[in-house]
Design a protein around this motif. Structure first.
Motif, PDB file in Angstrom:
ATOM      1  N   UNK A   1      25.164  -8.893 -47.120  1.00 28.89           N
ATOM      2  CA  UNK A   1      23.960  -8.100 -47.337  1.00 28.89           C
ATOM      3  C   UNK A   1      22.766  -8.989 -47.586  1.00 28.89           C
ATOM      4  N   UNK A   2      21.695  -8.326 -47.935  1.00 31.10           N
ATOM      5  CA  UNK A   2      20.429  -8.997 -48.281  1.00 31.10           C
ATOM      6  C   UNK A   2      19.852  -9.773 -47.121  1.00 31.10           C
ATOM      7  N   UNK A   3      19.888  -9.166 -45.932  1.00 32.20           N
ATOM      8  CA  UNK A   3      19.126  -9.724 -44.838  1.00 32.20           C
ATOM      9  C   UNK A   3      19.877 -10.539 -43.836  1.00 32.20           C
ATOM     10  N   UNK A   4      21.205 -10.605 -43.902  1.00 30.99           N
ATOM     11  CA  UNK A   4      21.964 -11.361 -42.927  1.00 30.99           C
ATOM     12  C   UNK A   4      21.859 -10.751 -41.546  1.00 30.99           C
TER      13      UNK A   4
ATOM     14  N   UNK B   1      30.112  -8.297 -50.395  1.00 30.18           N
ATOM     15  CA  UNK B   1      28.730  -8.227 -49.957  1.00 30.18           C
ATOM     16  C   UNK B   1      27.764  -8.839 -50.966  1.00 30.18           C
ATOM     17  N   UNK B   2      28.245  -9.117 -52.160  1.00 29.67           N
ATOM     18  CA  UNK B   2      27.441  -9.782 -53.181  1.00 29.67           C
ATOM     19  C   UNK B   2      28.407 -10.475 -54.128  1.00 29.67           C
ATOM     20  N   UNK B   3      27.974 -11.515 -54.830  1.00 24.37           N
ATOM     21  CA  UNK B   3      28.905 -12.295 -55.649  1.00 24.37           C
ATOM     22  C   UNK B   3      29.320 -11.560 -56.917  1.00 24.37           C
ATOM     23  N   UNK B   4      30.595 -11.666 -57.246  1.00 18.46           N
ATOM     24  CA  UNK B   4      31.097 -11.027 -58.451  1.00 18.46           C
ATOM     25  C   UNK B   4      30.578 -11.659 -59.726  1.00 18.46           C
ATOM     26  N   UNK B   5      30.183 -12.936 -59.660  1.00 18.77           N
ATOM     27  CA  UNK B   5      29.622 -13.610 -60.820  1.00 18.77           C
ATOM     28  C   UNK B   5      28.128 -13.339 -60.960  1.00 18.77           C
ATOM     29  N   UNK B   6      27.537 -12.795 -59.919  1.00 18.93           N
ATOM     30  CA  UNK B   6      26.100 -12.560 -59.929  1.00 18.93           C
ATOM     31  C   UNK B   6      25.748 -11.119 -60.192  1.00 18.93           C
TER      32      UNK B   6
ATOM     33  N   UNK C   1      23.045  -4.308 -44.372  1.00 14.92           N
ATOM     34  CA  UNK C   1      22.210  -5.401 -44.857  1.00 14.92           C
ATOM     35  C   UNK C   1      21.115  -4.798 -45.714  1.00 14.92           C
ATOM     36  N   UNK C   2      20.682  -5.555 -46.714  1.00 14.82           N
ATOM     37  CA  UNK C   2      19.615  -5.077 -47.568  1.00 14.82           C
ATOM     38  C   UNK C   2      18.330  -4.836 -46.806  1.00 14.82           C
ATOM     39  N   UNK C   3      18.039  -5.720 -45.847  1.00 11.30           N
ATOM     40  CA  UNK C   3      16.815  -5.592 -45.052  1.00 11.30           C
ATOM     41  C   UNK C   3      16.826  -4.299 -44.250  1.00 11.30           C
TER      42      UNK C   3
ATOM     43  N   UNK D   1      24.078  -4.470 -53.510  1.00 11.41           N
ATOM     44  CA  UNK D   1      24.174  -4.634 -52.060  1.00 11.41           C
ATOM     45  C   UNK D   1      22.803  -4.905 -51.443  1.00 11.41           C
ATOM     46  N   UNK D   2      21.788  -4.193 -51.908  1.00 11.21           N
ATOM     47  CA  UNK D   2      20.448  -4.363 -51.356  1.00 11.21           C
ATOM     48  C   UNK D   2      19.911  -5.761 -51.659  1.00 11.21           C
TER      49      UNK D   2
END
Length: 491
Positions: free
Chosen positions: A135-138, A167-172, A209-211, A240-241
């Motif tokens: 995600x986030x623009x890929x 789709x996003x990091x589990x630590x983030x 994707x977030x975009x 996800x966004x």
């Protein structure tokens, strides 16, 4: 010699013959020349998780004695009815007071259905394959959209392994994701559940994707209204966004919707955030019962509350005109213990309920779902651009007991009970029946989520109670991400 071939002409013919022969032989043997002829691999390349193991399929079919087409996933789901046994769900120290549920009987291991591999690879080659993306623009490669195929049943399909997940990091995603649901921050060590992606059977589902999401939702507002599972879906979508990254440009606009923390409150009634680049607003409002609650005696600090089964939450009535996409859910707070603890009294038609059928918890829940969906449907002609969804119930996975009787969800092997859903009907009959004949769409996630018993918080709660496991809420990243991917494909 008169009339014969002259030596120069013969030499030219021989030279031409030799050159032609050399070219042909070189073309056949030379990798350089044959590079320009595309191989089958260049014509069509398939993702590893789409590859078919024909031998395993044949063995599986011989063992089962039936074809894939004749198989039906039978989830261990007993839809809510007047006969449902009311049990309480897990109550955590960090969840809103008295979280309790009226679960369908999600208490069996679905071990009677083995995971089948695809029938043959030729069927897959008829369609383009969606390349996994973050995600986030890929970037998206070879993308086709399920939204173009309005006849697609996104709830019918199978889980596949995708190494590009999550789709996003589990630590983030610490800005949007509650730590109590971030399993990477706990003592859990297995994370294979993060690698699974849902693939509908008869159509392609557009990669998120977030975009693209923000572009599709430009100048629009998406509202989640429901219980803590709705809150999980909201937090999942925010992660996800943003791809789990902190976004200082994202604005907290909760005050516009009255979503501010009251004095002495643990948290506000919800959250609302806006992405200025596209003026996209994502919000969540807490409404566990999905009906309106009003104090019976406002001057009494310990008053009972009228639980208006036939009226939508006041928040929904007030702000519906501002929404472009609405996602509703309820289900796990409908039990007698919850009603008594919160001093909720059933009201219908503005007064105490006298209908014995509705007085039953399951009957009251079903009546409320039908009432609220019918009300939303009646409002849609006023707001032609509004898309409304009702999300089917998220399954619980307590085995060998319930939340307070030693029930567990210790399995760490993904898809041990099967990976495929082949049924056409929803496993949540109440939800399907409520949206039937309306313009409200069903976001059907029950059966596909039923296969994911390994994806719950389980015993890894940060503030857990000894002997108590959370087999209701999901680890994030995890299953609710798929709910949002299906929602995105239908926007």
């Amino acid at each position: 010699m008169k009339g014969g071939l002259k030596v120069p002409r013969i030499s030219l013919i021989l030279i031409g013959f030799v050159c032609t022969t050399i070219i042909i032989l070189t073309y056949v043997k030379s990798p350089f020349l044959s590079y320009w002829t595309p191989s089958q691999d260049h014509v069509f390349q398939i993702s590893p998780d789409y590859k078919v193991k024909d031998e395993e399929v044949l063995k599986e079919r011989n063992r089962l004695g039936q074809s894939e087409e004749n198989m039906n996933f039978e989830p261990a789901v007993s839809n809510s009815s007047a006969k449902d046994k009311v049990t309480e769900e897990l109550i955590t120290n960090t969840e809103i007071e008295g979280s309790a549920g009226i679960p369908p009987s999600f208490t069996q291991k679905g071990g009677d259905l083995k995971a089948l591999e695809e029938k043959n690879s030729s069927r897959e080659q008829e369609n383009k394959v969606v390349a996994p993306v973050n995600s986030a623009g890929g970037a998206i490669e070879n993308m086709t959209s399920a939204s173009k195929d309005h006849g697609c049943n996104s709830a019918k399909g199978r889980w596949v392994t995708d190494d590009s997940r999550p789709l996003y990091p589990g630590f983030g995603c610490k800005l949007w994701l509650s730590s109590m649901w971030a399993c990477r921050l706990t003592q859990r060590t297995d994370f294979e559940y993060e690698k699974l992606r849902w693939r509908p059977r008869d159509c392609e589902m557009e990669g998120f994707t977030g975009v693209n999401f923000l572009k599709r939702m430009e100048n629009k507002t998406l509202a989640f209204i429901g219980d803590s599972l709705g809150r999980q879906q909201f937090q999942s979508l925010m992660c996800m966004i943003t791809g789990g990254e902190d976004r200082p440009d994202v604005l907290d606009v909760g005050r516009e919707y009255g979503l501010v923390k009251a004095r002495h409150a643990v948290r506000p009634d919800g959250w609302a955030y806006r992405f200025p680049s596209t003026q996209t607003t994502i919000l969540y409002y807490w409404s566990a019962s999905l009906c309106n609650l009003t104090p019976i005696n406002a001057s009494d600090p310990v008053t009972d509350y009228a639980m208006h089964l036939d009226r939508p939450p006041a928040f929904l009535s007030r702000f519906l005109s501002k929404f472009d996409v609405l996602v509703l859910n309820t289900g796990h707070h409908w039990n007698r213990g919850k009603l008594n603890a919160n001093r909720w009294v059933m009201y219908v038609g503005g007064g105490p309920n006298t209908n014995k059928e509705i007085a039953d918890i399951a009957g009251a829940k079903n009546f409320t779902i039908h009432s609220i969906i019918k009300w939303v449907d009646s409002q849609l002609p006023k707001y032609p651009g509004l898309k409304a969804f009702y999300r089917s119930i998220s399954p619980r996975h307590f085995f060998n007991g319930d939340w307070n009787t030693g029930g567990t969800c210790d399995n760490t092997t993904p898809l041990s009970g099967g990976r495929e859903v082949l049924q056409d009907e929803s496993s949540d009959a109440d939800a399907a029946g409520a949206v039937k004949g309306t313009a409200v769409k069903l976001l059907d996630i029950t059966a596909l989520s039923q296969l994911r018993d390994e994806g719950h918080i389980s015993r890894y709660s940060i503030k857990s109670t000894p002997g108590v496991q959370d087999c209701l809420h999901w680890c994030l990243p995890g299953v609710p991400d798929t709910w949002n991917e299906i929602l995105f494909a239908q926007l």
